[in-house]
Design a protein around this motif. Structure first.
Motif, PDB file in Angstrom:
ATOM      1  N   GLU A  74       0.918  -1.202  -0.003  1.00 39.22           N
ATOM      2  CA  GLU A  74       0.105   0.018   0.074  1.00 39.22           C
ATOM      3  C   GLU A  74       0.687   1.296  -0.094  1.00 39.22           C
ATOM      4  O   GLU A  74       0.681   2.162  -0.753  1.00 39.22           O
ATOM      5  CB  GLU A  74      -0.773   0.055   1.196  1.00 39.22           C
TER       6      GLU A  74
ATOM      7  N   ARG B 208      -5.902   6.335  -0.786  1.00 37.58           N
ATOM      8  CA  ARG B 208      -5.714   5.199   0.153  1.00 37.58           C
ATOM      9  C   ARG B 208      -6.646   4.165  -0.230  1.00 37.58           C
ATOM     10  O   ARG B 208      -6.193   2.954  -0.355  1.00 37.58           O
ATOM     11  CB  ARG B 208      -5.960   5.748   1.441  1.00 37.58           C
TER      12      ARG B 208
ATOM     13  N   ALA C 260      -5.076   2.340  -3.317  1.00 30.33           N
ATOM     14  CA  ALA C 260      -3.962   1.604  -2.777  1.00 30.33           C
ATOM     15  C   ALA C 260      -4.278   0.511  -2.359  1.00 30.33           C
ATOM     16  O   ALA C 260      -3.737  -0.641  -2.408  1.00 30.33           O
ATOM     17  CB  ALA C 260      -3.027   2.539  -2.059  1.00 30.33           C
ATOM     18  N   ARG C 261      -5.188   0.492  -1.422  1.00 31.68           N
ATOM     19  CA  ARG C 261      -5.826  -0.547  -0.490  1.00 31.68           C
ATOM     20  C   ARG C 261      -6.357  -1.373  -1.565  1.00 31.68           C
ATOM     21  O   ARG C 261      -5.906  -2.859  -1.284  1.00 31.68           O
ATOM     22  CB  ARG C 261      -6.758  -0.230   0.212  1.00 31.68           C
TER      23      ARG C 261
ATOM     24  N   ALA D  33      -3.330  -3.386  -3.566  1.00 33.16           N
ATOM     25  CA  ALA D  33      -2.600  -4.327  -2.517  1.00 33.16           C
ATOM     26  C   ALA D  33      -3.474  -5.404  -2.371  1.00 33.16           C
ATOM     27  O   ALA D  33      -2.835  -6.744  -2.475  1.00 33.16           O
ATOM     28  CB  ALA D  33      -2.179  -3.365  -1.385  1.00 33.16           C
TER      29      ALA D  33
END
Length: 169
Positions: free
Chosen positions: A16, A26, A29-30, A33
């Motif tokens: 992340e 965020r 990115a989460r 990931a």
């Protein structure tokens, strides 16, 4: 070890953190990931686009805040050393900009932010300052609904370039 193999092998928190240098959302990115492992760079890029367009405006605006304004060096949300270096390279066209162009971009940045509520974001890679100013001027004519989508598309382009840089190492 290839960049993709490395990304696939990272613990979730580390992945992340690396992915946030490519896109400051965020939630994006989460999602990225959690979507690992990726079979190929193409699969990664396809998933990046899908994850981006699945987000809402608040997530897009969060990503925009991770970029400095065109012609500036500091982002509102702060940046890692990697992000600063990437931004500097992406905005290389500003280095030789005439003073009048720099001033017009600064004024345009302020007008844009007042009108739309977020920074003027453009995929600056390979563009001169004059080109970025012309794009800014044209985009000031957009309505708010159209412009958020245009800005989101520019962020998507930036994210793809940065993912490729991340994989290259």
């Amino acid at each position: 070890m290839s960049g993709l193999t490395r990304l696939n092998a990272l613990p979730v928190d580390d992945a992340e953190r690396d992915l946030l240098t490519c896109c400051g959302s965020r939630a994006w990115a989460r999602a990225m990931a959690d979507a690992r492992p990726f079979a190929s760079e193409d699969a990664l890029l396809r998933r990046a686009d899908e994850a981006w367009w699945a987000l809402g405006e608040d997530d897009w605006r969060e990503a925009f805040r991770s970029h400095p304004k065109i012609g500036e060096k500091k982002a509102e949300a702060g940046q890692t050393d990697r992000e600063r270096a990437w931004s500097s390279g992406e905005q290389a066209g500003m280095q030789s900009a005439a003073e009048a162009t720099q001033a017009a971009l600064a004024a345009g940045n302020r007008e844009y932010e007042t009108r739309f509520g977020f920074i003027y974001i453009v995929c600056a890679t390979g563009k001169s300052a004059d080109e970025m100013l012309a794009i800014l001027t044209a985009r000031l004519g957009n309505d708010a609904d159209a412009e958020i989508r245009v800005a989101a598309e520019e962020q998507r382009k930036i994210t793809r370039i940065r993912l490729q840089k991340l994989l290259a190492g």
